[in-house]
Design an enzyme around this catalytic site. Structure first.
Site, PDB file in Angstrom:
ATOM      1  N   ARG A  80     -32.671 -15.712  59.883  1.00 27.79           N
ATOM      2  CA  ARG A  80     -31.477 -15.812  59.027  1.00 27.79           C
ATOM      3  C   ARG A  80     -31.865 -16.306  57.640  1.00 27.79           C
ATOM      4  NH1 ARG A  80     -29.044 -20.319  59.294  1.00 27.79           N
ATOM      5  NH2 ARG A  80     -28.895 -20.445  61.548  1.00 27.79           N
ATOM      6  N   TYR A 127     -11.770  -2.902  43.572  1.00 29.62           N
ATOM      7  CA  TYR A 127     -11.793  -2.404  44.956  1.00 29.62           C
ATOM      8  C   TYR A 127     -10.792  -3.190  45.822  1.00 29.62           C
ATOM      9  CZ  TYR A 127     -13.564  -1.826  49.704  1.00 29.62           C
ATOM     10  OH  TYR A 127     -13.664  -1.613  51.055  1.00 29.62           O
ATOM     11  N   ASP A 135     -19.516  -5.738  39.189  1.00 30.36           N
ATOM     12  CA  ASP A 135     -19.736  -4.929  40.389  1.00 30.36           C
ATOM     13  C   ASP A 135     -20.208  -3.557  39.918  1.00 30.36           C
ATOM     14  OD1 ASP A 135     -19.472  -3.215  42.592  1.00 30.36           O
ATOM     15  OD2 ASP A 135     -17.848  -4.403  43.451  1.00 30.36           O
ATOM     16  N   LYS A 156     -23.570   1.971  49.382  1.00 29.57           N
ATOM     17  CA  LYS A 156     -23.257   3.178  48.612  1.00 29.57           C
ATOM     18  C   LYS A 156     -24.545   3.797  48.048  1.00 29.57           C
ATOM     19  CE  LYS A 156     -19.172   2.043  49.839  1.00 29.57           C
ATOM     20  NZ  LYS A 156     -18.745   0.726  49.601  1.00 29.57           N
TER      21      LYS A 156
HETATM   22  N1  PLP Z   1     -17.355  -3.026  45.643  1.00 24.52           N
HETATM   23  C1  PLP Z   1     -16.972  -1.748  45.525  1.00 24.52           C
HETATM   24  C2  PLP Z   1     -16.808  -1.163  44.153  1.00 24.52           C
HETATM   25  C3  PLP Z   1     -16.750  -0.959  46.652  1.00 24.52           C
HETATM   26  O1  PLP Z   1     -16.373   0.324  46.518  1.00 24.52           O
HETATM   27  C4  PLP Z   1     -16.913  -1.551  47.943  1.00 24.52           C
HETATM   28  C5  PLP Z   1     -16.688  -0.771  49.182  1.00 24.52           C
HETATM   29  O2  PLP Z   1     -16.177   0.328  49.149  1.00 24.52           O
HETATM   30  C6  PLP Z   1     -17.289  -2.882  48.022  1.00 24.52           C
HETATM   31  C7  PLP Z   1     -17.522  -3.591  46.861  1.00 24.52           C
HETATM   32  C8  PLP Z   1     -17.457  -3.566  49.360  1.00 24.52           C
HETATM   33  O3  PLP Z   1     -18.649  -3.187  49.942  1.00 24.52           O
HETATM   34  P1  PLP Z   1     -18.945  -3.173  51.521  1.00 24.52           P
HETATM   35  O4  PLP Z   1     -18.061  -2.125  52.133  1.00 24.52           O
HETATM   36  O5  PLP Z   1     -20.389  -2.882  51.623  1.00 24.52           O
HETATM   37  O6  PLP Z   1     -18.578  -4.539  52.030  1.00 24.52           O
END
Ligand code: PLP
Length: 389
Positions: free
Chosen positions: A54, A106, A178, A203
């Site tokens: 961990r 998001y 982000d 992604k």
């Molecule tokens: N940030 C963005 C712009 C996203 O599109 C997403 C998920 O779709 C996330 C964060 C969250 O990521 P995760 O699904 O890997 O937790």
């Protein structure tokens, strides 16, 4: 072996070479996977580099090094999901623990922020990041963290990173971006002064839709130490196999994204000219209100877009019933093309009011363009659109 020669290499070279031929035991060219949960001490009080999975793992360390390098950070914390990376950011905020965030970020990020605000951990202020006056008002109070997302999901609205990061700093905030939608291949927020870059590595970075993961890139050694501590403390660290797969995926990031955005441009131009399409939101189209800004702060326009059908929700249902080649599925950034209805899928966690404020209508569709051949994607859309009455 020291890799001093990598210091002046391009990012496209570093992303391939970091960790290659670094195995002292057998000379494995590809870094081996260490699934072990624990590591022996050499003797009493003699800890080796790692002790418990961990807290530390070699595969996690290599992918962290690659992502930090790609984003121009000092280090990165690899987490079990993008949301876990975001959640680290507000574990230890100073002062009033006030977080300013775009109102169209998001949906899952909003759900998480709202939950942490309900618990009293933070105060959240949502702001229209395209409205300068609203941002200045939101930042007129001392702020601990300013979180930005560009392009926004799903409307592909851009913000001027340089300008907003400077405004955040003026308010005393640390600024996090982000960067999931564009990936470090197309945008580097640290260049514009960001203190943190967050990724859902689920992604583009992994790019093969087979790992859920996240990364928090930090620009100071203190923050790397602090957030690694928190990731270990709350148990949010990325698994070895996920780290291994993500490293394998990121090796091809630049070539994947280059090809995907080339196809995306063709798809966007096709949709723009289609009579059943009301609007196309893609920064690569000269009609996009921030086309010039995209050229200035991005190294490309990316492979995400959304469009609105003139026929609203009914038309969406008809298209989705007939669409071929595109999978009707959430997520984005993989090798396969995806189609989603944000209002009922990716952004379903948002209230009707929040959706309306963010401008996410019932007729809006989002596409993630994969690595299929562009003429096939266009033909699939053409046949699907023809089914709309
Ligand atoms: N940030 C963005 C712009 C996203 O599109 C997403 C998920 O779709 C996330 C964060 C969250 O990521 P995760 O699904 O890997 O937790």
């Amino acid at each position: 072996m020291s890799k001093d020669y990598l210091k002046n290499a391009g990012l496209g070279t570093k992303v391939i070479n970091i960790g290659i031929d670094s195995d002292p035991t057998h000379g494995a060219v590809m870094p081996p996977i260490y699934l072990t949960t624990n590591y022996s001490f050499e003797g009493f009080g003699k800890k080796r580099t790692y002790d418990y999975g961990r807290s530390g793992n070699p595969n996690r360390d290599i992918i962290a090094e690659v992502i930090a390098e790609l984003e121009g950070g000092v280090g990165a914390v690899m987490t079990a999901s993008g949301l876990a990376a975001l959640d680290l950011l507000w574990q230890d905020l100073p002062g009033n623990r006030r977080v300013v965030v775009p109102h169209d970020c998001y949906g899952g990020t909003q759900r998480l922020l709202n939950a942490r605000a309900r618990q009293g951990l933070i105060k959240v202020v949502y702001v229209d990041q395209g409205d300068d006056a609203a941002i200045e008002a939101a930042l007129s109070e001392p702020t601990a963290l300013f979180l930005l997302e560009t392009p926004s999901n799903p409307l592909m609205r851009l913000i001027d990173l340089e300008k907003l990061i400077a405004l955040g700093h003026k308010a005393g905030a640390k600024v996090a971006v982000d960067n999931t939608f564009l990936s470090p291949a197309l945008q580097n927020p640290v260049r514009f002064g960001a203190d943190f870059v967050v990724h859902s590595t689920t992604k583009y970075i992994n790019g093969h839709s087979d790992v859920i993961g996240g990364a928090l890139v930090c620009t100071t050694a203190e923050d790397v130490t602090l957030y690694r501590w928190w990731a270990n403390c709350v148990g949010a660290t990325a698994a070895p196999f996920d780290s291994y797969l993500t490293l394998r995926g990121v090796r091809t990031l630049f070539v994947r994204v280059r090809q995907q955005q080339q196809s995306a441009q063709s798809v966007a131009e096709f949709l723009y000219a289609h009579p059943k399409v009301k609007t196309v939101h893609y920064p690569g189209l000269p009609s996009h209100p921030q086309h010039e800004l995209a050229k200035k702060q991005q190294a490309g326009f990316g492979a995400m877009m959304s469009f609105e059908l003139a026929g609203g929700l009914e038309a969406v249902k008809q298209l989705f019933d007939h669409i071929e080649l595109f999978s009707l599925a959430e997520s984005l950034g993989g090798i396969e093309s995806l189609i989603v209805h944000p209002a009922s899928m990716t952004h379903a966690a948002m209230s009707a009011e929040a959706l309306a404020t963010a401008g996410i209508s019932d007729g809006l569709i989002r596409l993630s363009i994969g690595l299929e051949e562009a003429p096939d994607l266009i033909a699939a859309l053409e046949r699907g659109l023809a089914q709309i009455a």
